[in-house]
Design an enzyme around this catalytic site. Structure first.
Site, PDB file in Angstrom:
ATOM      1  CG  ASN A  10      -1.694   1.251   1.421  1.00  0.00           C
ATOM      2  OD1 ASN A  10      -1.778   2.074   0.498  1.00  0.00           O
ATOM      3  ND2 ASN A  10      -2.299   1.433   2.590  1.00  0.00           N
ATOM      4  CD1 TRP A  11       3.435   0.926  -3.027  1.00  0.00           C
ATOM      5  CD2 TRP A  11       3.688   2.294  -4.790  1.00  0.00           C
ATOM      6  NE1 TRP A  11       4.209   0.279  -3.949  1.00  0.00           N
ATOM      7  CE2 TRP A  11       4.389   1.095  -5.045  1.00  0.00           C
ATOM      8  CE3 TRP A  11       3.696   3.297  -5.759  1.00  0.00           C
ATOM      9  CZ2 TRP A  11       5.088   0.879  -6.232  1.00  0.00           C
ATOM     10  CZ3 TRP A  11       4.395   3.081  -6.942  1.00  0.00           C
ATOM     11  CH2 TRP A  11       5.091   1.882  -7.167  1.00  0.00           C
ATOM     12  N   GLY A 173       2.139   2.167  10.700  1.00  0.00           N
ATOM     13  CA  GLY A 173       3.141   3.226  10.579  1.00  0.00           C
ATOM     14  C   GLY A 173       3.830   3.568  11.888  1.00  0.00           C
ATOM     15  CB  SER A 213       4.625  -1.967  11.979  1.00  0.00           C
ATOM     16  OG  SER A 213       4.254  -0.624  12.221  1.00  0.00           O
ATOM     17  N   GLY A 235       4.845   1.108   4.687  1.00  0.00           N
ATOM     18  CA  GLY A 235       6.217   1.627   4.600  1.00  0.00           C
ATOM     19  C   GLY A 235       7.206   0.695   3.917  1.00  0.00           C
TER      20      GLY A 235
HETATM   21  P1  PGA Z   1       2.582   0.170   7.585  1.00  0.00           P
HETATM   22  O1  PGA Z   1       1.170   0.455   6.878  1.00  0.00           O
HETATM   23  O2  PGA Z   1       3.070  -1.152   7.068  1.00  0.00           O
HETATM   24  O3  PGA Z   1       3.457   1.319   7.182  1.00  0.00           O
HETATM   25  O4  PGA Z   1       2.329   0.132   9.056  1.00  0.00           O
HETATM   26  C1  PGA Z   1       0.257  -0.578   6.665  1.00  0.00           C
HETATM   27  C2  PGA Z   1      -0.997  -0.025   6.041  1.00  0.00           C
HETATM   28  O5  PGA Z   1      -1.425   1.070   6.421  1.00  0.00           O
HETATM   29  O6  PGA Z   1      -1.592  -0.677   5.168  1.00  0.00           O
END
Ligand code: PGA
Length: 250
Positions: A10-11, A173, A213, A235
């Site tokens: 998911n960019w 995130g 994450s 990320g």
């Molecule tokens: P993250 O985001 O891997 O940066 O925590 C995941 C998402 O929001 O799909």
């Protein structure tokens, strides 16, 4: 029955069109794993160039959002037909960031999910609890409610092909990944919920991702749990590490 794992990037609001092409080209050789469906969900303006760059690879380009009307006076929105015409097969629906910043509700999520199926696009339906809800012990009830509303009027045959992404909001995130036990517990509960709405066969067929994450180090344990069929990765999907995540089983 074994479900094919699905790992999606998911960019979010990252990568200009030219950066998107460069990133697809960089990651293309790294994300090869015949055991996994690999999807890059990219900003709308990047879909066509990313699609071109991904040609001949195993990467499927998806969208991050879609509107639930066919066409018309909805300035700034992207219609299902626009996605279909561009060759999009997957769309993220109801990400927590859209719920928080763009007034997405369980009801609009349901409208979008129905519309995606109507057009043959597979929705990646997001759900997840806040830290407060987890601390209050209402995680499973909350997720069940989100899922029940998201799948209202969705047929069993459609639901069988859907993807659900369980993303605890406190893990997105933040670098604070849910423990494998926490992630498996909720993904298993989602499968039970799908079994209650539909039947055993639908619960067995639907694919459930964990997101929040995810990293190259947490992916192997997470993605080998009985009810976790892959991940939605923010990320780390913008880095060569995504290749390691996709190859979690190698
Ligand atoms: P993250 O985001 O891997 O940066 O925590 C995941 C998402 O929001 O799909």
């Amino acid at each position: 029955m074994s479900r094919k794992r699905i790992i999606a990037g998911n960019w979010k609001m990252n990568m200009t069109p030219s950066e998107a092409v460069a990133l697809v080209n960089e990651l293309k050789p790294l994300v090869v794993n015949e055991d996994v469906d690999v999807v890059f969900c990219v900003p709308a303006i990047d879909i066509i160039p990313a699609m071109e760059a991904a040609k001949g690879s195993n990467i499927c380009i998806g969208a991050e959002n879609m509107y639930y009307e066919e066409k018309g006076a909805y300035t700034g929105e992207i219609s299902p037909n626009m996605l279909v015409d561009a060759g999009v097969k997957y769309v993220i629906i109801g990400h927590s960031e859209r719920r928080e910043y763009f007034t997405e509700t369980d009801e609009t999520v349901n409208k979008k999910v129905l519309k995606a199926f109507e057009h043959g696009i597979t929705p990646i339906v997001c759900c997840g609890e806040t830290l407060t809800q987890r601390e209050q012990g209402i995680t499973i009830d909350w997720i069940h409610q989100q899922i029940k509303i998201a799948f209202l009027n969705v047929t069993a045959d459609q639901a069988k092909t859907a993807v659900i992404a369980y993303e605890p909001i406190w893990a997105i995130g933040t670098g604070k990944v849910a423990t494998t036990e926490q992630a498996e517990e909720v993904c298993a509960a989602i499968r039970v919920c799908i079994g209650e709405i539909y039947d055993e066969a639908t619960a067995e067929a639907i694919r459930i991702q964990y997101g929040g994450s995810v990293s190259a180090s947490s992916a192997p344990e997470l993605f080998t749990q009985p009810d976790i069929d892959g991940g939605l990765v923010g990320g780390a999907s913008l880095k060569p590490d995504f290749g390691k995540i996709v190859n979690y089983n190698k």
